[in-house]
Design an enzyme around this catalytic site. Structure first.
Site, PDB file in Angstrom:
ATOM      1  N   LYS A   1       8.207 -14.479  -6.804  1.00 19.25           N
ATOM      2  CA  LYS A   1       8.256 -15.283  -8.034  1.00 19.25           C
ATOM      3  C   LYS A   1       8.915 -14.469  -9.132  1.00 19.25           C
ATOM      4  CE  LYS A   1       5.259 -18.146 -10.996  1.00 19.25           C
ATOM      5  NZ  LYS A   1       3.871 -18.518 -11.338  1.00 19.25           N
TER       6      LYS A   1
ATOM      7  N   SER B   1       3.096 -23.480 -11.615  1.00 22.74           N
ATOM      8  CA  SER B   1       4.381 -22.921 -11.994  1.00 22.74           C
ATOM      9  C   SER B   1       5.101 -22.187 -10.868  1.00 22.74           C
ATOM     10  CB  SER B   1       4.196 -21.945 -13.155  1.00 22.74           C
ATOM     11  OG  SER B   1       3.397 -20.848 -12.738  1.00 22.74           O
TER      12      SER B   1
ATOM     13  N   SER C   1      -1.522 -22.436 -10.666  1.00 25.53           N
ATOM     14  CA  SER C   1      -0.090 -22.314 -10.390  1.00 25.53           C
ATOM     15  C   SER C   1       0.280 -21.835  -8.996  1.00 25.53           C
ATOM     16  CB  SER C   1       0.558 -21.384 -11.420  1.00 25.53           C
ATOM     17  OG  SER C   1       0.743 -22.069 -12.632  1.00 25.53           O
TER      18      SER C   1
END
Ligand SMILES: [Mg+2]
Ligand SMILES: [Zn+2]
Lengths: 95, 480, 494
Positions: C78, C158, C182
């Site tokens: 990420k 996210s 997330s």
């Protein structure tokens, strides 16, 4: 809860985010909606309830006092939008 | 007190002293705190608030704060919290300062301040908290840019907040000096105001005696005792003038302009400050155990007040001399080395008299003294064993101060050894008596004052080296 | 070689160890898959060359027999994890030129264990979002689509890029971060396993902060076993993070392969909310039966303050974010937009550098901390948080783990909720309470919705009891036998 333009403007200023005058009202409404929704927390009786300080039950760890870091100016300045003679450079600050 | 057109005004002063903690590394990072490095050469990614960086507290900084709290006779809080104080400024990289707000590590304490007139005033300590220093902004390197150096960013500071107990510039000065002495004795801050290790924010307000507190102005970052005093005098007068003209004091932050000796409003005051303090979620509360605090307490050095009491009670010094000696830790240490195994009063007289005199003339501090405590002790020893008269000793001291050499070497080289040998002195006395038969007659006829004349003649004949006591004894015996 | 991308992580690991294929071959296959998956916009940066050199190193180590837990396993990271020498943006314009000169602890742990970095995964800006529509680099698409419907579907957020790329079989696993859901919610939306560890299990050092008291790193994987392996590699005490727990790292994989007989599973009645789609409730009931059939005991528990978790979260998280994001000011790194003076520079930089959702949350956070409002908002929220944490403590006196839905809906179409922040916030209604209490949670894919999109179930455990969470998750996984895969429409779209 409804935020007037002056309040939105003050908050934006504190947060250092430029908001155009014509956007203040729309933003005020958006923020007011969210604040209005979170205000349901007022229903909860929290007398004698301490605020949560940390979800982990542990002692604050303490470092030994020794120089173990720093001394890499090029790396610190490497991403700077503007630097000169080893300094970060910003628009003139008047005190 | 200020004499105004409408009567007397009382000045109310509180001080916030920022004292840099003595530590190798910064409060929340491992970067060095050494003074004088190249710009940004002592900056870690944490200090520069790079994305994803986290603070970890330095145990020595915590210990130093607790030690200082104990030295200020203050309450040590078993539970304290680090908060973020949010405001934007280019030398504050995360745009928040990690500080302590509602729950500082040290609570209320008390400092006893000796004033010049011999009186004593007690100044309350409101709190002491740990916080990070900011970096340095340089405004004069470039016409339309500010340069930022983060070497200081993140260095540990103790903010020591006094109660509004001070009433004039003299008291404020004496308080700062006393606080600085305590910090130096404790070894928690070097107290060096020129390098910025000790900075003062001065809160000043005025009121008519008996009235409640007036609106205060805060004068930021004053970096010498003299400037603090000038700033107070100027600011108090300014406020009185405004009030007497029917004006109102605006609560604001001001700067002291040392060149002009005035305070002036900071332009950034238009910014309404709202620091939005909240507990720093990157750190846990600081919890101190009883054992931890007691271990630090047991390890505290002797502090100025205790030392002064000991000098008076055990060494027999006067209050005044003791007070002078303990003001600076270096002086007290110097004195104690001189006095070690010697007469304390004599040692005190030499240190506060001749040594201070010469140092003052030379504009030097005790640390630069060319005469080491051992050498001064050696000089006193030579007096005690009769080798040097008081007069010779002063002569020798002067040369010691100039050359830095020990007394014994100077005495040896210049053959200044006092003559105490009775045979040698007796023959000098005999010569003087026979050379001055007329005066001897006068003396015997009752002109006692002439005794000094004979002493002088004998001393002169000995080139000053004769032991005056022996000369006196022999003269008295021979003149009958 | 396309088959090499269809292994689970543990299968690939075993195959590497058995020298069935090399790390280079495995990496080449994934580099190619990532390239083909570009229509998903799941990656913020591809690091194919670097991946190959890491793979070669891994092959050498495997040859010497001293490979780590993840030796030669290609992963997506990420874009919230700082990677030394590789641009790290947090999905934001304000950081779109930022190249960290340091490596986050979690990723350093992964490289130490031999993992290979395929690239940086796209994400909601500063991890603020539940649909991955707030990224400066554009929305990420879910590889799943409703059968017979071409409309793009969100992957959740996210960690949407991480979820999307793993679901598209272009990375064996990915790192995510979870502040309010997330990791778990995107896992649910993409048919993956998503594990949020206990707060303090994984170091936060080097992860760009959103809300410091909530942020936790964790894995997105295709199986529970893969999640266990990833967690062992990612976690561990870090002296550089004051909130990192000083606990040994268990071999999480070792707890698998057992059963759940006699375990007590709590079913929180407050999660049975008005308006919960019937198919989600049905799946939840199915989950209860699966665990009962496997020998666990289920019982209702009460978490009375559940409904307040989301509003409390939307005070605490923005408050912390408003302070954490103050550092993006155009002075030391990232975007600078020149202005008339310093303050103008700050304000222009932040107005242009932050997207609308980030600005909104920074302002909410600024407001709730400001003079006169702190007590009513922030302090009250932190008190409510204490009550939420106590609810869980009480519940865990009688049960070993809790079973809930992961999200209140299946993945929705791009644009469906982007105009209504509060509707968007409700995505995390089931994941936020555990976040507020710092507890571990996992989402396990459990079935398909009527529209043909994946749905997950969530397990919540006691603090630092990821082992229990993983054990029960495996039982759920075994029972659900979820093995659907999205059609590979993106492979042919160019
Ligand atoms: Mg202050
Ligand atoms: Zn301060």
């Amino acid at each position: 809860m409804s935020l007037d333009k002056a309040t939105v403007s003050r908050i934006a200023r504190l947060a250092r985010i430029r908001v155009a005058d014509e956007d203040l009202e729309r933003l005020g409404n958006e923020l007011s909606n969210i604040l209005g929704w979170v205000e349901q927390l007022n229903e909860v009786n929290t007398d004698d309830v301490p605020p949560l300080t940390s979800v982990v039950e542990m002692q604050i760890p303490q470092r030994r006092d020794a120089v173990t870091d720093g001394a890499y100016r090029d790396k610190v300045l490497g991403n700077a939008p503007e630097s000169e003679e080893g300094f970060f450079v910003v628009p003139k600050v008047v005190e | 007190m200020i004499e105004g057109a409408t009567g007397r005004w009382e000045i109310v002063i509180g001080l916030e002293v920022h004292a840099q903690v003595v530590s190798e590394a910064k409060l929340f990072s491992g970067a060095s705190t050494a003074f004088g490095a190249e710009p940004n050469a002592q900056v870690s990614f944490v200090d520069a608030a790079m994305p994803g960086m986290l603070p970890v507290i330095n145990e020595t900084c915590v210990e130093q704060a607790v030690r200082t709290g104990l030295g200020l006779n203050a309450e040590i809080n078993r539970h304290s919290v680090f908060d973020r104080k949010n405001y934007f400024y280019p030398d504050l990289p995360p745009n928040y300062q990690i500080s302590q707000y509602k729950q500082p590590v040290v609570g209320e304490g008390m400092v006893t301040v000796d004033l010049e007139d011999g009186s004593v005033c007690e100044v309350g300590i409101e709190r002491l908290h740990l916080e990070q220093d900011a970096g340095k902004s340089l405004h004069d390197q470039h016409p339309d840019a500010t340069y930022v150096d983060l070497n200081r960013a993140g260095v540990a500071l103790m903010e020591i907040v006094s109660k509004p107990d001070l009433r004039n510039a003299d008291q404020a000065g004496a308080y700062i000096r006393k606080l600085r002495a305590i910090l130096r004795y404790l070894g928690t801050c070097d107290g060096n105001m020129e390098q910025g290790s000790l900075r003062c924010d001065v809160n000043v307000s005025v009121r008519k005696p008996g009235e409640s507190l007036g609106t205060r102005c805060e004068i930021k970052n004053v970096n010498s005792v003299r400037f603090v005093q000038q700033a107070i005098d100027y600011e108090a007068r300014r406020q009185v003038d405004i009030l007497e003209e029917g004006g109102e004091i605006e609560q604001e932050t001001r700067l002291f302009d040392a060149e002009r000796g005035v305070t002036r409003s900071m332009r950034s005051k238009e910014e309404a400050h709202d620091y939005r303090y909240f507990p720093d979620p990157d750190l846990l509360p600081l919890v101190l155990s009883e054992d931890y605090i007691e271990a630090i307490r047991a390890d505290l050095p002797e502090l100025p007040d205790q030392k002064k009491t000991r000098f008076v009670e055990s060494l027999g010094l006067s209050e005044y001399d003791a007070g002078v000696l303990v003001t600076e830790k270096e002086v007290a240490d110097f004195f104690e080395r001189v006095a070690d195994g010697r007469d304390a009063k004599t040692a005190s007289n030499w240190v506060t008299g001749d040594l201070f005199g010469r140092l003052n003339d030379a504009g030097q501090g005790i640390a630069e003294s060319p005469v080491s405590p051992e050498n001064l002790g050696g000089l006193i020893d030579l007096m005690a064993d009769g080798t040097l008269s008081g007069r010779l000793a002063k002569e020798v001291f002067d040369e010691m101060f100039t050359s830095g050499r020990p007394a014994s070497a100077i005495v040896e080289e210049r053959d200044l050894k006092q003559v105490s040998d009775t045979g040698e002195i007796e023959s000098l006395v005999d010569t003087v008596i026979s050379d001055n038969a007329d005066k001897v007659e006068e003396y015997k006829a009752g002109k006692d004052k002439l005794f000094g004349f004979f002493v002088g003649q004998v001393m002169k004949a000995s080139q000053g080296k004769a032991n005056p006591k022996v000369v006196n004894d022999i003269l008295r015996e021979k003149l009958g | 070689m396309a088959d090499l991308t269809h292994f689970t992580l543990s299968e690939a690991r075993d195959g590497l160890r058995a020298r069935d294929f090399s790390a280079r071959e495995l990496t080449e296959a994934h580099n190619a898959a990532i390239e083909r998956a570009r229509p998903l916009n799941a990656m913020a940066l591809e690091t194919a060359e670097h991946a190959l050199s890491m793979a070669d190193t891994a092959d050498q180590r495997i040859a010497k027999g001293d490979g780590g837990l993840l030796e030669g396993v290609p992963l997506a990271i990420k874009d919230l994890f700082c990677t030394d020498g590789f641009r790290t943006t947090a999905g934001s314009h304000i950081l779109d030129t930022f190249v960290p000169p340091y490596e986050s602890t979690v990723t350093a742990n992964l490289w130490r264990e031999g993992a290979v970095m395929l690239g940086k995964a796209n994400m909601d800006e500063f991890a603020m979002g539940s649909s991955n529509e707030t990224s400066y680099f554009g929305p990420v698409e879910n590889p799943w689509r409703r059968p017979g419907d071409n409309r793009p579907i969100v992957p959740g957020g996210s960690s949407g890029g991480s979820a999307s790329i793993v679901a598209a079989r272009a990375a064996l696993a990915a790192t995510g971060t979870d502040t309010g859901g997330s990791i778990r919610q995107p896992a649910s939306f993409t048919g993956l396993v998503g594990l949020k560890p206990t707060y303090g299990r994984c170091s936060r050092w080097g992860i760009i902060a959103f809300a410091s008291s909530l942020d936790q790193a964790g894995p997105l994987t295709r199986t529970v076993r893969d999640a266990a392996i990833m967690l062992s590699a990612m976690s561990g005490h870090d002296p550089k993070d004051s909130t990192s727990a000083n606990l040994p790292v268990p071999n999480f994989e070792a707890v698998l392969g057992g059963d759940v007989k006699g375990l007590r599973v709590g079913i929180p009645s407050e999660y049975r909310m008005d308006g919960l789609p019937a198919e989600i409730d049905a799946l939840w009931q199915q989950g209860i039966r699966w665990l009962e059939d496997a020998g666990a005991e289920t019982r209702e528990v009460d978490l009375p303050h559940t409904k307040y978790a989301l509003p409390a979260y939307y005070i605490v998280a923005p408050a912390e974010a408003s302070s954490n994001l103050a550092r993006y000011d155009g002075v030391r790194y990232g975007l600078r937009v020149e202005g008339d003076d310093l303050i103008d520079m700050y304000e222009r930089t932040r107005a242009e550098g932050f997207g609308a959702e980030v600005q909104r949350r920074v302002m909410i956070g600024t407001y709730v901390l400001s003079a006169g409002y702190y007590d009513a908002y922030y302090l009250q929220a932190q008190k409510v948080r204490t009550l939420i944490a106590r609810d869980f403590q009480t519940a865990f006196e009688g049960v070993d783990v809790l079973l809930t839905p992961t999200a209140p809906s299946e993945a929705f179409a791009t644009g469906d909720k982007s105009d209504d922040p509060i509707a968007m916030y409700f995505n995390d209604v089931f994941t936020v309470p555990a976040s507020m209490a710092g507890l571990p949670g996992i989402s396990v894919p459990a079935g398909l919705s009527q529209a043909g999109l994946p749905l997950g179930l969530q397990l919540i455990g006691k603090a630092f009891d990821e082992e229990m969470v993983l054990r029960v998750a495996e039982a759920l996984e075994d029972a659900a036998e979820f093995n659907a895969e999205p059609d590979t429409w993106w492979e042919t779209s160019t």
